[in-house]
Design a protein around this motif. Structure first.
Motif, PDB file in Angstrom:
ATOM      1  N   PRO A  65     -10.319  -2.843 -63.361  1.00 65.03           N
ATOM      2  CA  PRO A  65      -9.115  -2.073 -63.138  1.00 65.03           C
ATOM      3  C   PRO A  65      -9.323  -2.677 -61.701  1.00 65.03           C
ATOM      4  CG  PRO A  65     -10.844  -0.606 -62.425  1.00 65.03           C
ATOM      5  CD  PRO A  65     -12.065  -2.068 -63.682  1.00 65.03           C
ATOM      6  N   VAL A  66      -7.960  -3.600 -61.677  1.00 72.15           N
ATOM      7  CA  VAL A  66      -7.295  -4.197 -60.580  1.00 72.15           C
ATOM      8  C   VAL A  66      -6.223  -3.227 -60.210  1.00 72.15           C
ATOM      9  CG1 VAL A  66      -6.068  -6.298 -59.386  1.00 72.15           C
ATOM     10  CG2 VAL A  66      -8.486  -6.815 -61.168  1.00 72.15           C
ATOM     11  N   GLN A  67      -5.396  -2.267 -58.798  1.00 73.17           N
ATOM     12  CA  GLN A  67      -4.509  -1.990 -58.274  1.00 73.17           C
ATOM     13  C   GLN A  67      -3.774  -3.161 -57.751  1.00 73.17           C
ATOM     14  OE1 GLN A  67      -5.001   1.298 -55.932  1.00 73.17           O
ATOM     15  NE2 GLN A  67      -2.504   1.596 -55.367  1.00 73.17           N
ATOM     16  N   VAL A  68      -2.479  -3.711 -57.797  1.00 77.95           N
ATOM     17  CA  VAL A  68      -1.963  -4.322 -56.614  1.00 77.95           C
ATOM     18  C   VAL A  68      -1.294  -3.323 -56.214  1.00 77.95           C
ATOM     19  CG1 VAL A  68      -0.603  -6.808 -56.883  1.00 77.95           C
ATOM     20  CG2 VAL A  68      -2.600  -6.128 -59.032  1.00 77.95           C
ATOM     21  N   LEU A  69      -0.794  -4.339 -54.547  1.00 74.84           N
ATOM     22  CA  LEU A  69       0.473  -3.406 -54.089  1.00 74.84           C
ATOM     23  C   LEU A  69       1.355  -5.257 -53.710  1.00 74.84           C
ATOM     24  CD1 LEU A  69      -1.127  -1.071 -51.563  1.00 74.84           C
ATOM     25  CD2 LEU A  69       0.166  -0.656 -53.379  1.00 74.84           C
ATOM     26  N   ARG A  70       2.371  -4.790 -54.634  1.00 74.39           N
ATOM     27  CA  ARG A  70       3.809  -5.780 -53.682  1.00 74.39           C
ATOM     28  C   ARG A  70       3.902  -5.901 -52.813  1.00 74.39           C
ATOM     29  NH1 ARG A  70       2.798  -5.730 -59.069  1.00 74.39           N
ATOM     30  NH2 ARG A  70       2.251  -7.360 -60.146  1.00 74.39           N
ATOM     31  N   ARG A  71       4.562  -7.000 -51.930  1.00 74.12           N
ATOM     32  CA  ARG A  71       5.448  -6.646 -50.638  1.00 74.12           C
ATOM     33  C   ARG A  71       6.198  -5.717 -50.633  1.00 74.12           C
ATOM     34  NH1 ARG A  71       5.655  -9.198 -46.158  1.00 74.12           N
ATOM     35  NH2 ARG A  71       7.352  -9.288 -44.952  1.00 74.12           N
ATOM     36  N   GLU A  72       6.900  -5.241 -51.883  1.00 76.89           N
ATOM     37  CA  GLU A  72       7.963  -4.050 -51.777  1.00 76.89           C
ATOM     38  C   GLU A  72       7.418  -2.401 -51.543  1.00 76.89           C
ATOM     39  OE1 GLU A  72       8.218  -6.318 -55.581  1.00 76.89           O
ATOM     40  OE2 GLU A  72       7.480  -6.685 -54.131  1.00 76.89           O
ATOM     41  N   ASP A  73       6.086  -2.363 -52.728  1.00 82.98           N
ATOM     42  CA  ASP A  73       4.753  -1.030 -51.875  1.00 82.98           C
ATOM     43  C   ASP A  73       4.867  -1.412 -50.361  1.00 82.98           C
ATOM     44  OD1 ASP A  73       5.479  -1.165 -55.138  1.00 82.98           O
ATOM     45  OD2 ASP A  73       3.985  -2.688 -55.524  1.00 82.98           O
ATOM     46  N   ILE A  74       4.063  -2.811 -50.301  1.00 81.95           N
ATOM     47  CA  ILE A  74       3.399  -2.502 -48.597  1.00 81.95           C
ATOM     48  C   ILE A  74       5.027  -1.840 -47.930  1.00 81.95           C
ATOM     49  CG2 ILE A  74       3.095  -3.792 -46.769  1.00 81.95           C
ATOM     50  CD1 ILE A  74       1.608  -5.351 -49.136  1.00 81.95           C
ATOM     51  N   GLN A  75       6.134  -2.778 -48.074  1.00 75.80           N
ATOM     52  CA  GLN A  75       6.952  -1.939 -47.389  1.00 75.80           C
ATOM     53  C   GLN A  75       7.332  -0.493 -47.697  1.00 75.80           C
ATOM     54  OE1 GLN A  75      10.292  -5.282 -48.309  1.00 75.80           O
ATOM     55  NE2 GLN A  75       9.527  -5.662 -46.280  1.00 75.80           N
ATOM     56  N   ALA A  76       7.335   0.027 -48.549  1.00 71.77           N
ATOM     57  CA  ALA A  76       7.937   1.816 -48.922  1.00 71.77           C
ATOM     58  C   ALA A  76       7.064   2.561 -48.099  1.00 71.77           C
ATOM     59  CB  ALA A  76       8.293   1.315 -50.013  1.00 71.77           C
ATOM     60  N   THR A  77       6.078   1.979 -47.543  1.00 72.84           N
ATOM     61  CA  THR A  77       5.731   2.979 -47.494  1.00 72.84           C
ATOM     62  C   THR A  77       5.137   3.284 -45.731  1.00 72.84           C
ATOM     63  OG1 THR A  77       2.745   1.056 -47.082  1.00 72.84           O
ATOM     64  CG2 THR A  77       3.071   2.381 -48.899  1.00 72.84           C
ATOM     65  N   GLY A  78       6.488   2.560 -44.852  1.00 67.02           N
ATOM     66  CA  GLY A  78       5.781   2.710 -44.096  1.00 67.02           C
ATOM     67  C   GLY A  78       4.651   2.008 -43.154  1.00 67.02           C
ATOM     68  N   ALA A  79       3.905   1.793 -43.113  1.00 72.29           N
ATOM     69  CA  ALA A  79       2.527   1.438 -42.767  1.00 72.29           C
ATOM     70  C   ALA A  79       3.106   0.155 -41.685  1.00 72.29           C
ATOM     71  CB  ALA A  79       2.117   1.269 -43.814  1.00 72.29           C
ATOM     72  N   ALA A  80       2.014   0.564 -40.192  1.00 74.72           N
ATOM     73  CA  ALA A  80       2.851  -0.688 -39.062  1.00 74.72           C
ATOM     74  C   ALA A  80       1.158  -1.215 -38.779  1.00 74.72           C
ATOM     75  CB  ALA A  80       2.909   0.087 -38.064  1.00 74.72           C
ATOM     76  N   THR A  81       0.683  -0.344 -39.884  1.00 75.11           N
ATOM     77  CA  THR A  81      -0.904  -1.888 -39.238  1.00 75.11           C
ATOM     78  C   THR A  81      -1.626  -2.061 -41.147  1.00 75.11           C
ATOM     79  OG1 THR A  81      -2.678  -0.086 -39.135  1.00 75.11           O
ATOM     80  CG2 THR A  81      -0.839  -1.419 -37.088  1.00 75.11           C
ATOM     81  N   THR A  82      -2.282  -3.109 -41.299  1.00 73.92           N
ATOM     82  CA  THR A  82      -2.505  -3.280 -42.247  1.00 73.92           C
ATOM     83  C   THR A  82      -3.611  -1.799 -42.321  1.00 73.92           C
ATOM     84  OG1 THR A  82      -2.121  -5.570 -42.267  1.00 73.92           O
ATOM     85  CG2 THR A  82      -4.287  -4.810 -43.480  1.00 73.92           C
ATOM     86  N   GLU A  83      -4.287  -1.355 -41.300  1.00 75.66           N
ATOM     87  CA  GLU A  83      -5.085  -0.667 -41.566  1.00 75.66           C
ATOM     88  C   GLU A  83      -4.483   0.935 -42.506  1.00 75.66           C
ATOM     89  OE1 GLU A  83      -6.275   2.325 -38.514  1.00 75.66           O
ATOM     90  OE2 GLU A  83      -6.984   0.551 -37.525  1.00 75.66           O
ATOM     91  N   GLN A  84      -3.263   1.539 -41.833  1.00 74.17           N
ATOM     92  CA  GLN A  84      -2.183   2.497 -42.100  1.00 74.17           C
ATOM     93  C   GLN A  84      -2.187   1.938 -43.335  1.00 74.17           C
ATOM     94  OE1 GLN A  84       0.885   3.052 -39.840  1.00 74.17           O
ATOM     95  NE2 GLN A  84      -0.034   3.851 -37.612  1.00 74.17           N
ATOM     96  N   LEU A  85      -1.983   1.280 -44.236  1.00 75.63           N
ATOM     97  CA  LEU A  85      -1.710   0.076 -45.565  1.00 75.63           C
ATOM     98  C   LEU A  85      -3.084   0.821 -46.194  1.00 75.63           C
ATOM     99  CD1 LEU A  85       0.415  -0.749 -47.558  1.00 75.63           C
ATOM    100  CD2 LEU A  85      -1.308  -2.462 -46.550  1.00 75.63           C
TER     101      LEU A  85
END
Length: 929
Positions: A65-85
């Motif tokens: 089981p591998v979950q993949v977060l692509r760039r557009e997914d990352i931007q959609a979260t609104g996270a400001a830091t990798t910690e928040q993501l």
């Protein structure tokens, strides 16, 4: 004990049956791309490498089981830091993490770690582009990686392997792997600017990034990609939020205030008093739990919930073809991050031990403690107050002073983190075999500087005992100048970690089988790990207040050698078996062989079944083994269960206080061993619909912990009493055991950890309509069990329980269920995402004044926590895109918990999973050229 395997298989089998029923009842759909999906490329599919395997393959959906977060997914979260993501990753719980907000009362250096399955950053392997990265280098931690040193702007995608991976990557991958794949082979330019702040006007975050790439490897013979990032975050204090500004909660019988206060409490005749109580305790408070006779210092308003942070980073990567089939590549990154932490002034009193080698240790009146004695001849002695207690005509006694050093100001430190990483390698194809070899060097340097608020014991104790200092009000300018001269300024410590490795592997096909080619991968790795801690002379001596003890130098390194192999056998069409094995030899810690086997069966295009079983290990880290054992103190609010409240003893030496501790490494530690298993399915009943269910089972043995938490030890003295050392019986309390003089918290192997649960990953993409395109993504994790074995062999359930050893041994908790749900919409140049973040509630730690032995006692339940985020985007033209977002739209306060004040000094909430900023509005602009 019955095996856990049948339960795991049963859970997965039921899920498979349900999924198959859904599939058989789902109407057939045409297998054609939707309007917003690109047509399949006519070229031959390219083989890619997936995290968790050394063999390249065409099908990205593997047996793991591998979950993949692509760039557009990352931007959609609104996270400001990798910690928040990473808080959006359901498999990553808050249990076991460390964040910059937890620096209050702890020497974290400003690290932000990740914790898959709640097994901490020491068992979650962090990779960058599939390769290791050097540890952050915090005091006592030579393993965990600072994820905030990886800027979001540089990330192309994140691959989260939710299964043990020691057979592929070696140690530290017991819980899984988080692989950050950075942007590369970029052509053109990109500028991004973002700023946001809470709707209360504070907690602002500003970000800027620039990406530039030039050259086409095929036509120009090279490509170079450069990335620069800058980010600044404003700080936030407990006094800035209603839910975090008080350490006293009467409704929950919880009080984590301190008896070391200003105005100072005095102690004599076996009791504490304060001549200013109860009406003139400010800036301290009068607590109903301690009565009107004393003042209590409340640290909550003066503790930072979010420290001010400034981050600057640069990354570069280059590709140069070497003929037709090979290319040379290079990666380089450097960063400088500063975290400024400000917390409450230091406490100074006889309740805090001096190191045995301190020059004042055997000097009266200290006698091993930071003792302050106020004599009747001092102009600031409360003569009338004390005379009223001892009686007229009786001699005035010397009194002990329990003081909060507001005269030296709040503790103020700056941590500077400087990571550097470089990779040089070649990769390509030779006679049908893929070849990859690289030399990696990664290092991290953490420097902590004291800006103020840390007086030296050797200077301030004689002054405080001179009778010149006013402990109940302001001091004269001359005395204040003397107090200022006791301050320590300058470097506290410099920590360095290093990782140098040379690794190579080859993979290819040996022979054809019924379902494809028999794939083989072989490889080896040699690396050197190092950890060096260089505290200043003043810190080594334990002379500096506020650090809870002393740090000693550490300079250790070791060599690691490994060989590994992997075999992927597609036996028939749709069915393949994978076998991997790795042998690691750690200098000074022995060796480990870790096998793994997995099966992947796709009986029809719409259904994939998969399972895996393997073994893993974690070698004791350099700090686990060689960290010096040093003295310190526990957090506030601890009670001695054998003395506090018994026979009329309510002494602040035994009640709601801090106890001396001894913490450090243990050279006799053994490696942790684990057994991991997963079984699951991926179902695609129709075009645009995908449902993934994976049950997981982790059995960890010889669990290494940094020490049993003081709250856990004192909460169950029958099991952990051997870790408590006591002094002689006191004449005034002949029926009680002697007072606590030390609690051992050095590293040890503490039995086993058993974890079971299920991951859900569901995606729905609806057919395009006149109102736009809609899609829904849901990732969630359900924990069935999280049991940790105690010293007596019994198991404590840790699931959804902040009072468990599993949770108390590290930060945070393990929620029963956690999910991230996102609804996405796109119509022309417009786009929007509405997301829900949810985790279930849990059982709280008891309040500091709750009697857990009372039959009427009931645990407090911390409420579940739900927040909503929204993001709206508009593409102005091909170059410019704008976005407006709001995190925590409803401005939902975190649920109350006792744990925050007891563990982090941040009263009222748990900072391990909550962003205290509340509703946060941000604007982002992205321009490409």
């Amino acid at each position: 004990m019955p095996s856990l395997r049948p339960r795991l298989a049963c859970t997965a089998w039921r899920a498979t049956c349900i999924a198959c029923a859904i599939w058989t009842s789902w109407p057939a759909a045409a297998q054609t791309p939707s309007a917003d999906e690109p047509e399949a490329a006519a070229d031959k599919p390219q083989r890619v490498e997936i995290t968790g395997s050394s063999i390249k393959r065409i099908d990205a959906e593997t047996a793991l089981p591998v979950q993949v977060l692509r760039r557009e997914d990352i931007q959609a979260t609104g996270a400001a830091t990798t910690e928040q993501l990473l808080t959006r990753i359901s498999a990553a719980t808050s249990n076991g993490i460390v964040t910059p907000s937890m620096a209050a009362g702890a020497t974290t250096g400003g690290i932000s770690s990740a914790s898959l399955r709640g097994l901490s950053g020491t068992r979650t392997l962090i990779l960058i582009n599939g390769r290791r990265v050097s540890a952050f280098g915090a005091i006592g931690d030579s393993v965990s990686v600072d994820v905030n040193s990886i800027p979001l702007a540089a990330i192309e995608r994140i691959e989260i392997l939710k299964d043990g991976a020691s057979a592929i990557y070696g140690s530290d991958a017991v819980a899984g792997v988080i692989n950050f794949v950075l942007r590369r082979d970029y052509r053109g330019g990109e500028l991004s600017l973002e700023y946001g702040a809470s709707t209360q006007g504070d907690g602002g975050i500003g970000r800027f990034s620039a990406v530039w790439g030039h050259g086409d490897a095929a036509s120009d013979g090279y490509n170079i990609t450069l990335i620069g990032t800058y980010q600044k975050e404003q700080g936030l204090f407990g006094r800035d939020r209603d839910f975090a500004r008080s350490s006293v909660n009467v409704a929950h019988n919880n009080d984590t205030t301190s008896g070391n206060s200003f105005p100072a409490n005095i102690f004599f005749n076996g009791h504490s008093y304060n001549p200013m109580a109860p009406d003139q305790c400010a800036p301290s408070v009068s607590s109903p739990f301690f009565g009107p006779a004393v003042c209590r210092y409340d640290p909550a308003p003066d503790v930072q919930l979010v420290p001010p942070t400034e981050r600057l980073g640069f990354m570069a990567n280059a590709i140069v073809p070497l003929g037709q089939d090979f290319e040379a590549f290079g990666e380089f990154s450097i960063a400088r991050n500063e975290v400024n932490t400000v917390i409450q002034p230091v406490p100074i009193s006889d309740q805090f031990a001096l190191p045995p080698h301190h020059p004042l240790f055997n000097v009266a009146p200290y006698n091993g403690n930071a003792t302050i004695v106020l004599k009747p001849d001092s102009p600031y002695y409360p003569t009338d107050f004390v005379q009223g207690i001892v009686g007229a005509g009786n001699p005035l006694p010397d009194v002990l002073v329990r003081y909060r050093s507001v005269a030296t100001g709040p503790r103020d430190i700056t941590d500077t983190i400087e990571p550097v990483r470089g990779v040089l390698g070649v990769r390509g194809s030779w006679r049908g075999w893929d070849v990859d070899a690289a030399l990696l060097h990664s290092e991290s340097k953490v420097t902590e500087d004291v800006n103020g608020g840390f007086p030296a014991y050797s200077k301030i104790l004689p002054l405080l005992n001179s009778g010149q200092v006013n402990f109940f009000g302001p001091n004269t300018p001359d005395v204040q100048a003397l107090i200022d001269d006791t301050q320590y300024h300058g470097n506290s410590y410099v920590n360095k970690t290093g990782l140098t490795s040379l690794a190579a592997r080859v993979s290819g096909e040996l022979m054809p089988l019924g379902g494809g080619g028999l794939g083989l991968a072989l490889g080896g790795e040699f690396r050197r790990e190092s950890y060096e801690s260089s505290p200043s002379a003043a810190i080594q001596s334990g002379d500096i207040t506020g650090y809870g003890g002393n740090f000693l130098p550490v300079d250790r390194s070791r060599k690691v050698a490994a060989v590994f192999g992997e075999l992927n056998a597609p036996l028939v069409k749709g069915f393949e078996a994978n076998f991997a094995v790795r042998y690691d030899k750690y200098q000074g810690s022995g060796s480990a062989t870790t096998p793994k086997a997995s099966l992947r069966w796709q009986p029809m295009p719409q259904l994939l079944l998969r399972a895996s079983v393997g073994r893993g290990f974690r070698a004791p880290s350099l700090t686990d083994l060689y960290g010096p054992q040093v003295s310190g103190v526990s957090a506030n609010g601890q009670n001695d269960p054998l003395r506090c409240g018994i026979d009329g003893n309510n002494s602040s030496n035994d009640c709601a206080t801090q106890f001396p501790i001894l913490a450090g490494g243990n050279p006799d530690l053994q490696s942790e061993r684990s057994r991991n298993a997963t079984i699951g399915l991926v179902l695609e009943p129709a075009s645009g619909v995908s449902i993934g269910l994976d049950a997981f089972d982790i059995h960890l043995k010889n669990t290494i912990i940094a020490g049993v938490p003081v709250a856990t030890i004192l909460g169950d003295i029958d099991r952990f009493g051997d870790l408590v050392h006591r002094g002689p019986v006191q004449p005034e309390f002949p029926n009680l055991p002697g007072p606590i003089v030390r609690i051992d918290q050095f590293a040890l192997n503490l039995g086993q950890t058993r974890i079971q649960g299920v991951d859900l990953d569901a995606k729905l993409r609806l057919p395009r309509t006149e109102y736009g395109s809609f899609s829904v993504n849901l990732t969630g994790t359900w924990f069935h069990r999280y049991d940790v074995q105690d010293l007596d062999g019994t198991f404590s359930p840790g699931i959804a329980d902040a009072n468990s050893l599993a949770s108390a041994n590290a930060a945070g908790i393990v929620p029963r269920w956690k999910h991230y749900l996102a609804l996405n919409w796109r119509q022309g140049p417009w786009s929007a995402t509405l997301a829900q973040n949810f985790q279930t509630g849990y059982r709280d730690v008891p309040g500091t004044f709750e009697d857990t032995e009372d039959p009427a006692y009931r645990y407090h339940h911390v409420s579940s926590y739900t927040t909503y985020d929204v993001l709206a985007g508009y593409r102005v033209n091909k170059q410019l895109e704008l976005a407006l977002g709001v995190k925590n739209v409803l401005d939902t306060d975190p649920p109350y918990t006792n744990n925050g004040g007891q563990s982090f000094f941040q009263a009222g909430y748990d900072p391990s999973y909550v962003d205290p900023r509340g509703r946060f509005v941000y604007l982002r602009a992205n321009w490409t050229f």
